[in-house]
Design a protein around this motif. Structure first.
Motif, mmCIF file in Angstrom:
data_model
loop_
_atom_site.group_PDB
_atom_site.id
_atom_site.type_symbol
_atom_site.label_atom_id
_atom_site.label_comp_id
_atom_site.label_asym_id
_atom_site.label_seq_id
_atom_site.Cartn_x
_atom_site.Cartn_y
_atom_site.Cartn_z
ATOM 1 N N GLU A 25 0.605 -0.771 -0.202
ATOM 2 C CA GLU A 25 -0.476 0.119 -0.392
ATOM 3 C C GLU A 25 0.903 1.300 0.154
ATOM 4 O OE1 GLU A 25 -2.316 -0.154 4.084
ATOM 5 O OE2 GLU A 25 -0.548 -0.867 4.717
ATOM 6 N N LYS A 26 0.919 2.240 -0.271
ATOM 7 C CA LYS A 26 0.801 3.390 -0.625
ATOM 8 C C LYS A 26 1.943 3.967 1.569
ATOM 9 C CE LYS A 26 1.793 8.281 -1.738
ATOM 10 N NZ LYS A 26 0.693 9.771 -1.807
ATOM 11 N N ILE A 27 3.074 4.143 0.571
ATOM 12 C CA ILE A 27 3.346 4.452 2.280
ATOM 13 C C ILE A 27 4.365 5.651 2.014
ATOM 14 C CG2 ILE A 27 5.381 3.543 4.253
ATOM 15 C CD1 ILE A 27 3.195 0.952 4.868
ATOM 16 N N PHE A 30 6.077 12.233 2.588
ATOM 17 C CA PHE A 30 5.048 12.914 1.997
ATOM 18 C C PHE A 30 3.954 12.697 1.915
ATOM 19 C CE2 PHE A 30 9.988 14.422 -0.444
ATOM 20 C CZ PHE A 30 9.977 14.808 0.217
ATOM 21 N N ASP A 31 3.492 13.637 1.184
ATOM 22 C CA ASP A 31 1.561 13.583 0.876
ATOM 23 C C ASP A 31 1.609 14.521 -0.451
ATOM 24 O OD1 ASP A 31 -0.540 12.533 0.245
ATOM 25 O OD2 ASP A 31 -1.220 13.960 1.658
ATOM 26 N N CYS A 32 2.525 14.309 -1.363
ATOM 27 C CA CYS A 32 1.875 15.233 -2.955
ATOM 28 C C CYS A 32 1.072 15.298 -2.876
ATOM 29 C CB CYS A 32 3.565 15.064 -3.471
ATOM 30 S SG CYS A 32 5.579 14.720 -3.006
ATOM 31 N N ILE A 33 0.394 17.038 -3.156
ATOM 32 C CA ILE A 33 -1.123 17.293 -4.293
ATOM 33 C C ILE A 33 -0.738 16.555 -5.288
ATOM 34 C CG2 ILE A 33 -1.226 19.212 -2.657
ATOM 35 C CD1 ILE A 33 -0.662 20.779 -5.230
ATOM 36 N N PHE A 34 0.080 16.272 -6.163
ATOM 37 C CA PHE A 34 0.157 15.508 -7.770
ATOM 38 C C PHE A 34 0.412 14.530 -7.084
ATOM 39 C CE2 PHE A 34 4.027 17.833 -6.385
ATOM 40 C CZ PHE A 34 4.986 17.201 -6.212
ATOM 41 N N CYS A 35 0.073 13.579 -6.115
ATOM 42 C CA CYS A 35 1.119 11.682 -6.429
ATOM 43 C C CYS A 35 0.263 10.794 -6.815
ATOM 44 C CB CYS A 35 0.886 11.404 -4.968
ATOM 45 S SG CYS A 35 1.047 10.077 -4.694
ATOM 46 N N PRO A 36 0.074 10.202 -7.753
ATOM 47 C CA PRO A 36 -0.895 9.522 -8.607
ATOM 48 C C PRO A 36 -1.888 9.043 -7.535
ATOM 49 C CG PRO A 36 1.564 9.309 -9.542
ATOM 50 C CD PRO A 36 1.718 10.192 -8.713
ATOM 51 N N LYS A 76 4.954 1.789 -5.150
ATOM 52 C CA LYS A 76 3.759 2.889 -4.577
ATOM 53 C C LYS A 76 4.203 3.267 -3.297
ATOM 54 C CE LYS A 76 0.974 -0.378 -4.385
ATOM 55 N NZ LYS A 76 -0.498 -0.556 -3.405
ATOM 56 N N GLY A 77 4.973 4.840 -3.312
ATOM 57 C CA GLY A 77 5.469 6.002 -2.296
ATOM 58 C C GLY A 77 6.673 5.291 -1.993
ATOM 59 N N GLU A 78 7.566 5.805 -0.465
ATOM 60 C CA GLU A 78 9.036 5.410 -0.571
ATOM 61 C C GLU A 78 9.567 4.184 -0.049
ATOM 62 O OE1 GLU A 78 11.669 7.998 -0.246
ATOM 63 O OE2 GLU A 78 12.619 5.538 -0.558
ATOM 64 N N SER A 103 13.943 6.378 -5.218
ATOM 65 C CA SER A 103 13.642 7.179 -3.340
ATOM 66 C C SER A 103 12.751 8.605 -3.646
ATOM 67 C CB SER A 103 14.926 7.347 -2.847
ATOM 68 O OG SER A 103 14.378 8.386 -2.060
ATOM 69 N N ASN A 104 11.897 9.542 -2.716
ATOM 70 C CA ASN A 104 11.899 10.870 -3.113
ATOM 71 C C ASN A 104 13.377 11.717 -3.458
ATOM 72 O OD1 ASN A 104 11.767 10.901 -0.252
ATOM 73 N ND2 ASN A 104 9.789 10.901 -0.526
ATOM 74 N N GLY A 105 14.253 10.540 -2.122
ATOM 75 C CA GLY A 105 15.783 11.087 -1.529
ATOM 76 C C GLY A 105 15.678 12.076 -0.507
ATOM 77 N N GLY A 125 17.000 10.430 -6.878
ATOM 78 C CA GLY A 125 16.232 11.027 -6.511
ATOM 79 C C GLY A 125 15.234 11.943 -7.183
ATOM 80 N N GLU A 126 14.674 13.151 -5.984
ATOM 81 C CA GLU A 126 13.690 13.662 -6.927
ATOM 82 C C GLU A 126 13.970 15.693 -6.439
ATOM 83 O OE1 GLU A 126 9.908 10.914 -7.773
ATOM 84 O OE2 GLU A 126 9.857 11.995 -6.179
ATOM 85 N N ILE A 127 13.582 16.565 -7.598
ATOM 86 C CA ILE A 127 13.360 17.415 -7.098
ATOM 87 C C ILE A 127 11.929 18.346 -7.795
ATOM 88 C CG2 ILE A 127 14.241 20.135 -7.282
ATOM 89 C CD1 ILE A 127 15.125 19.225 -4.899
ATOM 90 N N LYS A 128 10.857 18.611 -7.021
ATOM 91 C CA LYS A 128 9.979 19.674 -7.369
ATOM 92 C C LYS A 128 9.781 20.820 -7.172
ATOM 93 C CE LYS A 128 8.487 14.267 -8.828
ATOM 94 N NZ LYS A 128 7.312 13.374 -7.921
ATOM 95 N N THR A 129 10.468 21.426 -5.907
ATOM 96 C CA THR A 129 9.933 22.438 -5.567
ATOM 97 C C THR A 129 10.994 23.057 -4.982
ATOM 98 O OG1 THR A 129 9.124 21.560 -2.812
ATOM 99 C CG2 THR A 129 7.677 21.957 -4.472
#
Ligand code: SF4
Length: 235
Positions: A25-27, A30-36, A76-78, A103-105, A125-129
């Motif tokens: 399950e998604k764990i 973060f809880d991004c507003i754009f998470c699929p 589905k998550g980290e 990983s989101n990093g 790793g990711e950068i979105k903001t």
């Protein structure tokens, strides 16, 4: 119970990739507003799931049938929040496959998680903001997390990592697509110093209208970043 899920095997160049999700399950921390993936358990603690042995048995058969070169842990998550991730990575290594981890990093700079990620051949790793307000507002991280710590965490991880560290940057309309933001992004890239960069726009159908920039703007941004970072490979 088998809790792993898979995508169809695909190729990148001459390498066969098997993509696996290791979270039932998604764990995520973060809880991004754009998470699929909508339903969310926000935590920064690892979770144990029932059914690892059965899941590994099915996974082993999949590897035997598909004979991939690389296993891509894209969950589905980290994925680092699965308490058994180290066992899963060691299992993949016994099958002579390379491991790529998404990983989101955020956790990569923490000692235990750094050691886990160091076992992998490639880490994304990711950068979105690019500012604290947006980080809190649209990525809704675990309490007390800051953007500064996020960037430092990836920079620290990369400074000691021997594999390929890929920084995946998503350009979001209205958040990090203007010229000032691109200058900030360049500084973030410089600090993290990844081996490869991937720059994308929002592709989720539900969010495209609100958050996707045009293809033309995406190429302008790529060109602008490339001027300063021509030494880094592009995905
Ligand atoms: S980091 Fe990724 S998985 Fe986690 S909430 Fe954000 S988009 Fe979803």
């Amino acid at each position: 119970m088998n809790y792993f899920t898979y995508k169809d095997i695909h190729a990148e160049g001459n390498k066969k990739i098997l993509e696996i999700n290791i979270l039932p399950e998604k764990i995520c921390n973060f809880d991004c507003i754009f998470c699929p993936i909508r339903r969310n358990i926000k935590t920064n603690k690892q979770q144990k799931f029932e059914g690892l042995d059965n899941s590994l048995e099915v996974f082993g058969k999949k590897i035997q049938d598909a004979n991939p070169d690389i296993i891509f842990i894209n969950s589905k998550g980290e994925a680092l929040l699965n308490k058994d991730i180290t066992k899963i990575i060691h299992f993949i290594k016994t099958k002579n496959c390379k491991v790529k981890l998404l990983s989101n990093g955020y956790l990569l700079g923490k000692q235990d998680y750094k050691e886990i990620a160091n076992l992998c051949d490639e880490v994304i790793g990711e950068i979105k903001t690019i500012n604290e307000d947006d980080f809190q507002k649209i990525q809704r991280p675990y309490k007390d997390y800051t953007l500064n710590e996020y960037i430092n965490s990836m920079a620290f991880f990369k400074s000691q990592y021997r594999g390929d560290f890929i920084l995946e940057i998503t350009i979001l309309k209205g958040y990090n697509d203007n010229n000032d933001s691109i200058q900030k992004l360049k500084k973030i890239i410089q600090k993290i110093s990844p081996d490869k960069i991937e720059i994308k726009k929002e592709e989720d159908k539900r969010l495209k209208k609100r958050l996707a920039i045009t293809d033309e703007r995406l190429s302008e941004i790529k060109k602008e970043i490339l001027i300063q970072h021509s030494n880094i490979a592009w995905k």
